[in-house]
Scaffold this active site. Structure first.
Site, PDB file in Angstrom:
ATOM      1  CD  GLN A 484      -2.825  -1.074   2.459  1.00 35.00           C
ATOM      2  OE1 GLN A 484      -2.861  -0.091   3.194  1.00 35.00           O
ATOM      3  NE2 GLN A 484      -3.508  -2.189   2.717  1.00 35.00           N
ATOM      4  CB  CYS A 485       3.938   2.220   1.757  1.00 32.22           C
ATOM      5  SG  CYS A 485       3.164   2.145   3.381  1.00 32.22           S
ATOM      6  CB  THR A 486       4.378   5.531  -2.750  1.00 29.32           C
ATOM      7  OG1 THR A 486       2.979   5.660  -3.013  1.00 29.32           O
ATOM      8  CG2 THR A 486       5.158   5.842  -4.006  1.00 29.32           C
TER       9      THR A 486
END
Length: 608
Positions: A484-486
């Protein structure tokens, strides 16, 4: 006024040559008699200046050239004019000067030099009265700027005395003992005369005013022998003294008296103006400053793009985002700090406020809202209809749209809106060590039947979704925390953001110079010395490579094709709600489903 570009040039410029050049011009006008016809020629001046526009400090040196005779003039006597001539005569002289000002100066001279005959009470121009009417009853009348001392006339009288001395031989015996009487008009009354002349109104002085406010002086001056002059230029002086009472320049420091907002505004614009002056003569600074930019996403890319827009002098920047600053953000997102994370400030609000702190005059606005996305059920979003209406209006009100969101599907609605309203959209996306920066092609136009149409006679560039045959959908479903994190290399966002803004600037200027051009005229082709603007810029930090690509618009694109745009413009809320519930509907409306159904696997041939 002589303005130089460097402090070194200011210091080393030959001041003697400068003053002698002006002095020679005055001397030639004196010898030829032109200065008698136009006394303004005696009043030449020069200012050399070096302006440090960054610190608002101005080095300057004023020069009022004066010719010096080999035999000095002698002041024989000095008397107050009202004691020698009387208040009534002085009052009448002021009134004559006011009523005859324009005729006495030929509507040219701002500081007239005239002759006053006491016996005839007549005031005439110097050129009319010097030879034919001058006698021992005449006074040379000047408007004297010297308010400091009655002992001597103003500095400007020096050249007048040279003129009178040089031409006194034409008067034969009309000057007694080589002397002239100089009536120097001073005080508040002469200021009133000049103000009324400027305002084209009449002026009448009274005897009581003369007694109270007049400070005029009569000087009797010995001119000396006119034979002292030959064709050679007399000595020329005139460079003013500095604060230490020595010949030298002065410094005016305005940094402490100017408004701080004004200083900041000028400083922001300075680099842009320097680019236009030195490197890009066609740079339209007014167009740049007035461009309104809307940024979808106020994260890593949004912060960097906003900061770069500010560097270009963009005055109107709007952030749209619903995220909150977290503790992991400030180290990567340049408009946030630790306190924003502690206070849990919305990203769009914090980014807009930080731009104002950097440049108070910027119109930066932060809006908290959610972008409806394909495959994301609309019932999970509160007030989605209000958000949709707001986003629609924002796109209409801005000139350039930036799609800078984390997910692919969040770029779909901005793409549809930009194409529907024919707005320039710049897209930037990041991988771990790769990036994509692109501009979308022109959008739809509204025909006479009030229906959208796309001009197919000119080449149209593709959008972010034109290379896909699958509609955008929920890419966040079933993702773990790390997914979910870039995750991207820290320097990548600044590279992509800079390219995105520079791409916008280039397109704005090319569109300004060319109207009704196809998108294809702005891509990477052989076009001589013309500006080359790419469609897509793809780069990678693995090998530090970069390539420019061009992709034409796809007639079945789920983001910008005419059926999609028509459906949105026809019923925006119903259409968006349907897309959010079932993203595959985009494939049906755009024609991809029908196209794929016609493809047979038997027609596909494998190739090595």
């Amino acid at each position: 006024l002589l303005s130089v570009n460097t402090i070194e040039e200011f210091k080393t410029i030959n001041k003697i040559d400068l003053i002698n050049k002006i002095g020679l011009s005055i001397w030639n006008d004196i010898k030829s008699g032109n200065a008698i016809k136009n006394p303004d020629l005696l009043l030449s001046h020069l200012i050399i200046i070096y302006a440090d526009l960054k610190s608002y400090k101005f080095n300057y040196w004023c020069c009022i050239p004066a010719l010096i005779p080999s035999q000095p003039f002698t002041y024989l006597s000095t008397q107050p004019a009202k004691d020698l001539l009387g208040n009534a005569i002085i009052s009448d002289l002021y009134n004559q000067l006011s009523s005859k000002y324009n005729s006495l100066t030929n509507n040219v001279s701002s500081y007239p030099i005239v002759i006053y005959n006491k016996l005839s009470n007549e005031l005439v121009k110097l050129s009319d009265g010097w030879i034919d009417r001058y006698s021992k009853d005449c006074y040379i009348v000047i408007l004297d700027s010297n308010q400091l001392s009655n002992d001597t006339a103003s500095w400007l009288v020096r050249n007048l005395l040279i003129l009178l001395s040089y031409h006194q031989k034409s008067l034969h015996n009309q000057i007694t003992n080589n002397t002239v009487r100089l009536l120097s008009l001073r005080g508040k009354l002469i200021q009133s005369v000049l103000i009324n002349v400027i305002n084209s109104s009449s002026y009448k002085s009274t005897i009581d005013q003369i007694d109270k406010d007049d400070e005029s002086v009569v000087y009797e001056i010995e001119l000396g022998d006119h034979n002292q002059f030959n064709d050679e230029l007399p000595k020329v002086v005139g460079w003013e003294l500095n604060e230490r009472n020595k010949p030298g320049p002065r410094l005016a420091d305005l940094s402490h008296v100017l408004d701080t907002n004004l200083l900041m505004r000028q400083a922001v614009d300075l680099n842009i103006r320097l680019m236009r002056w030195r490197a890009w003569s066609d740079l339209d600074t007014d167009k740049i400053a007035s461009t309104k930019c809307l940024l979808f996403g106020a994260g890593t890319l949004g912060c960097a793009v906003g900061r770069t827009l500010l560097s270009w002098g963009i005055r109107n920047i709007t952030f749209f985002d619903n995220g909150i600053v977290s503790y992991s953000n400030p180290s990567r997102q340049c408009l946030f700090n630790y306190q924003d994370a502690v206070d849990k400030v919305y990203k769009s609000i914090a980014a807009a406020q930080r731009l104002k702190e950097i440049f108070p005059d910027v119109n930066s606005v932060g809006i908290v809202g959610t972008i409806p996305m394909p495959g994301h059920p609309i019932n999970e979003v509160k007030n989605w209809e209000n958000d949709l209406e707001l986003i629609d209006q924002l796109v209409r009100d801005h000139d350039v749209i930036f799609a800078l969101t984390d997910s692919r599907e969040a770029r779909w609605l901005p793409t549809v809106l930009a194409a529907s309203y024919n707005k320039l959209l710049i897209n930037a996306a990041l991988g771990f060590d790769s990036y994509l920066v692109m501009r979308h092609g022109h959008g739809a136009s509204i025909g006479s039947d009030k229906k959208p149409f796309i001009d197919t006679t000119i080449t149209r560039l593709g959008c972010y979704f034109c290379s896909d045959i699958v509609a955008a959908s929920n890419s966040q479903r079933d993702r773990t925390l790390d997914q979910q994190c870039t995750v991207t290399r820290p320097g990548l966002s600044f590279i992509a953001s800079a390219l995105a803004v520079e791409l916008m600037i280039a397109v704005l200027h090319e569109q300004h110079q060319k109207t009704n051009q196809s998108d294809d005229s702005l891509v990477d082709h052989e076009r001589g010395d013309e500006l080359v603007i790419p469609h897509q810029i793809r780069g990678s930090l693995q090998g530090f490579s970069q390539i420019n690509l061009m992709t034409p618009a796809y007639s079945h694109c789920t983001g910008c094709c005419l059926p999609i745009l028509s459906k949105y413009l026809e019923s925006s809320k119903d259409f968006v709600q349907l897309v959010c519930q079932q993203s595959s509907i985009l494939e049906e409306i755009s024609g991809i489903t029908s196209l794929l159904s016609e493809v047979s696997l038997d027609d596909c041939v494998e190739s090595d």
